[in-house]
Design a protein around this motif. Structure first.
Motif, PDB file in Angstrom:
ATOM      1  N   LYS A  32      46.949  40.398  31.377  1.00 25.69           N
ATOM      2  CA  LYS A  32      46.440  41.714  31.766  1.00 25.69           C
ATOM      3  C   LYS A  32      44.924  41.720  31.758  1.00 25.69           C
ATOM      4  N   ALA A  33      44.342  42.088  32.906  1.00 25.70           N
ATOM      5  CA  ALA A  33      42.897  42.273  33.006  1.00 25.70           C
ATOM      6  C   ALA A  33      42.563  43.086  34.251  1.00 25.70           C
ATOM      7  N   HIS A  34      43.400  42.989  35.269  1.00 23.28           N
ATOM      8  CA  HIS A  34      43.141  43.672  36.531  1.00 23.28           C
ATOM      9  C   HIS A  34      43.623  45.120  36.486  1.00 23.28           C
ATOM     10  N   HIS A  35      42.974  45.949  37.321  1.00 21.69           N
ATOM     11  CA  HIS A  35      43.309  47.372  37.386  1.00 21.69           C
ATOM     12  C   HIS A  35      43.985  47.738  38.699  1.00 21.69           C
ATOM     13  N   ASP A  36      44.243  46.722  39.542  1.00 23.79           N
ATOM     14  CA  ASP A  36      44.891  46.943  40.832  1.00 23.79           C
ATOM     15  C   ASP A  36      45.628  45.656  41.208  1.00 23.79           C
ATOM     16  N   ILE A  37      46.161  45.594  42.403  1.00 17.46           N
ATOM     17  CA  ILE A  37      46.991  44.479  42.843  1.00 17.46           C
ATOM     18  C   ILE A  37      46.204  43.171  42.839  1.00 17.46           C
ATOM     19  N   VAL A  38      46.796  42.116  42.276  1.00 16.34           N
ATOM     20  CA  VAL A  38      46.239  40.767  42.330  1.00 16.34           C
ATOM     21  C   VAL A  38      46.788  40.107  43.587  1.00 16.34           C
ATOM     22  N   ARG A  39      45.888  39.657  44.461  1.00 15.22           N
ATOM     23  CA  ARG A  39      46.307  39.071  45.729  1.00 15.22           C
ATOM     24  C   ARG A  39      46.039  37.573  45.826  1.00 15.22           C
ATOM     25  N   PHE A  40      45.174  37.051  44.955  1.00 19.54           N
ATOM     26  CA  PHE A  40      44.776  35.654  45.070  1.00 19.54           C
ATOM     27  C   PHE A  40      44.771  34.967  43.713  1.00 19.54           C
ATOM     28  N   LEU A  41      45.235  33.722  43.695  1.00 19.41           N
ATOM     29  CA  LEU A  41      45.163  32.844  42.539  1.00 19.41           C
ATOM     30  C   LEU A  41      44.664  31.496  43.028  1.00 19.41           C
ATOM     31  N   VAL A  42      43.649  30.940  42.375  1.00 17.45           N
ATOM     32  CA  VAL A  42      43.137  29.615  42.737  1.00 17.45           C
ATOM     33  C   VAL A  42      42.969  28.783  41.475  1.00 17.45           C
ATOM     34  N   GLN A  43      43.293  27.515  41.598  1.00 20.46           N
ATOM     35  CA  GLN A  43      43.115  26.575  40.494  1.00 20.46           C
ATOM     36  C   GLN A  43      41.663  26.125  40.455  1.00 20.46           C
ATOM     37  N   LEU A  44      41.049  26.164  39.279  1.00 21.67           N
ATOM     38  CA  LEU A  44      39.677  25.692  39.116  1.00 21.67           C
ATOM     39  C   LEU A  44      39.641  24.254  38.623  1.00 21.67           C
ATOM     40  N   ASP A  45      40.501  23.944  37.678  1.00 19.04           N
ATOM     41  CA  ASP A  45      40.636  22.579  37.164  1.00 19.04           C
ATOM     42  C   ASP A  45      42.024  22.482  36.533  1.00 19.04           C
ATOM     43  N   ASP A  46      42.255  21.472  35.716  1.00 19.97           N
ATOM     44  CA  ASP A  46      43.587  21.281  35.134  1.00 19.97           C
ATOM     45  C   ASP A  46      43.982  22.356  34.128  1.00 19.97           C
ATOM     46  N   TYR A  47      43.008  23.116  33.627  1.00 26.60           N
ATOM     47  CA  TYR A  47      43.302  24.077  32.577  1.00 26.60           C
ATOM     48  C   TYR A  47      42.916  25.515  32.908  1.00 26.60           C
ATOM     49  N   ARG A  48      42.189  25.713  34.013  1.00 28.37           N
ATOM     50  CA  ARG A  48      41.715  27.050  34.335  1.00 28.37           C
ATOM     51  C   ARG A  48      42.109  27.457  35.752  1.00 28.37           C
ATOM     52  N   PHE A  49      42.301  28.755  35.920  1.00 32.69           N
ATOM     53  CA  PHE A  49      42.526  29.309  37.251  1.00 32.69           C
ATOM     54  C   PHE A  49      41.825  30.653  37.321  1.00 32.69           C
ATOM     55  N   ALA A  50      41.659  31.154  38.541  1.00 35.96           N
ATOM     56  CA  ALA A  50      41.019  32.453  38.745  1.00 35.96           C
ATOM     57  C   ALA A  50      41.967  33.356  39.510  1.00 35.96           C
ATOM     58  N   SER A  51      41.912  34.636  39.197  1.00 39.63           N
ATOM     59  CA  SER A  51      42.693  35.654  39.903  1.00 39.63           C
ATOM     60  C   SER A  51      41.729  36.675  40.484  1.00 39.63           C
ATOM     61  N   ALA A  52      42.114  37.240  41.629  1.00 39.06           N
ATOM     62  CA  ALA A  52      41.267  38.239  42.291  1.00 39.06           C
ATOM     63  C   ALA A  52      42.153  39.170  43.096  1.00 39.06           C
ATOM     64  N   GLY A  53      41.625  40.377  43.363  1.00 39.47           N
ATOM     65  CA  GLY A  53      42.441  41.312  44.121  1.00 39.47           C
ATOM     66  C   GLY A  53      41.722  42.577  44.504  1.00 39.47           C
ATOM     67  N   ASP A  54      42.504  43.636  44.562  1.00 43.33           N
ATOM     68  CA  ASP A  54      42.030  44.905  45.110  1.00 43.33           C
ATOM     69  C   ASP A  54      41.055  45.660  44.210  1.00 43.33           C
ATOM     70  N   ASP A  55      40.910  45.245  42.957  1.00 44.12           N
ATOM     71  CA  ASP A  55      39.950  45.911  42.074  1.00 44.12           C
ATOM     72  C   ASP A  55      38.545  45.325  42.213  1.00 44.12           C
ATOM     73  N   GLY A  56      38.385  44.280  43.047  1.00 43.96           N
ATOM     74  CA  GLY A  56      37.077  43.679  43.274  1.00 43.96           C
ATOM     75  C   GLY A  56      36.602  42.771  42.162  1.00 43.96           C
ATOM     76  N   ILE A  57      37.464  42.474  41.222  1.00 43.91           N
ATOM     77  CA  ILE A  57      37.114  41.658  40.052  1.00 43.91           C
ATOM     78  C   ILE A  57      37.751  40.277  40.176  1.00 43.91           C
ATOM     79  N   VAL A  58      37.028  39.253  39.718  1.00 40.40           N
ATOM     80  CA  VAL A  58      37.573  37.904  39.583  1.00 40.40           C
ATOM     81  C   VAL A  58      37.679  37.629  38.094  1.00 40.40           C
ATOM     82  N   VAL A  59      38.845  37.168  37.657  1.00 44.27           N
ATOM     83  CA  VAL A  59      39.045  36.824  36.253  1.00 44.27           C
ATOM     84  C   VAL A  59      39.368  35.338  36.176  1.00 44.27           C
ATOM     85  N   VAL A  60      38.661  34.636  35.295  1.00 41.33           N
ATOM     86  CA  VAL A  60      38.926  33.219  35.030  1.00 41.33           C
ATOM     87  C   VAL A  60      39.743  33.144  33.754  1.00 41.33           C
ATOM     88  N   TRP A  61      40.863  32.407  33.823  1.00 44.23           N
ATOM     89  CA  TRP A  61      41.843  32.330  32.738  1.00 44.23           C
ATOM     90  C   TRP A  61      42.014  30.905  32.241  1.00 44.23           C
TER      91      TRP A  61
END
Length: 150
Positions: A32-61
């Motif tokens: 949980k971190a986004h306030h609206d629909i998550v539309r994109f997930l991308v792998q950054l490396d073997d342990y991290r990924f990023a999510s982005a969507g309709d709230d205009g925020i990118v979260v690295v996990w």
């Protein structure tokens, strides 16, 4: 009638716990971190990924722990495209870059290890709908009303 009773006794749903068998299609965590629909997930490396969507925020996990590592704020409208790009040969730092496009008609280039904006491009006449990288040529492309090579 006895078949109906057996059906209700043996529920196909299990809760996560020790008795649950390993199943690659079982939800392990809800992040949980986004306030609206998550539309994109991308792998950054073997342990991290990023999510982005309709709230205009990118979260690295952190994919192993589910920990939110970074929150990238800079867009004022929904994100329409996201892609990763290894930093250019000419860059002093060799960090993974994250490129995000938004309905606010901007593309932001982020340092994938910090919340720092490397570059903000706002010369677009329309929303950028897609991004891609041609790594061998050290260029990236944006597509909307115009197709641009950067």
């Amino acid at each position: 009638m006895s078949q109906e009773k057996d059906f209700y006794k043996k529920s196909p749903l299990q809760t996560i716990g020790e008795e649950q068998t390993q199943n690659p299609y079982t939800e392990l965590l809800v992040l949980k971190a986004h306030h609206d629909i998550v539309r994109f997930l991308v792998q950054l490396d073997d342990y991290r990924f990023a999510s982005a969507g309709d709230d205009g925020i990118v979260v690295v996990w952190n994919a192993q722990t589910g920990e939110k590592l970074l929150e990238l704020n800079g867009h004022t409208q929904k994100i329409t495209a996201i892609i990763t790009f290894p930093s250019l040969e000419s860059c002093e730092e060799k960090n993974q870059l994250i490129l995000t496009a938004s309905a606010d008609r901007t593309v932001i280039v982020w340092d994938g290890d910090t919340t720092r904006q490397v570059q903000r491009i706002s010369c677009f006449q329309s929303t950028v709908k897609c991004l891609t990288v041609l790594q061998r040529l050290d260029v990236w492309l944006s597509g909307g009303n115009d197709l641009c090579v950067w």
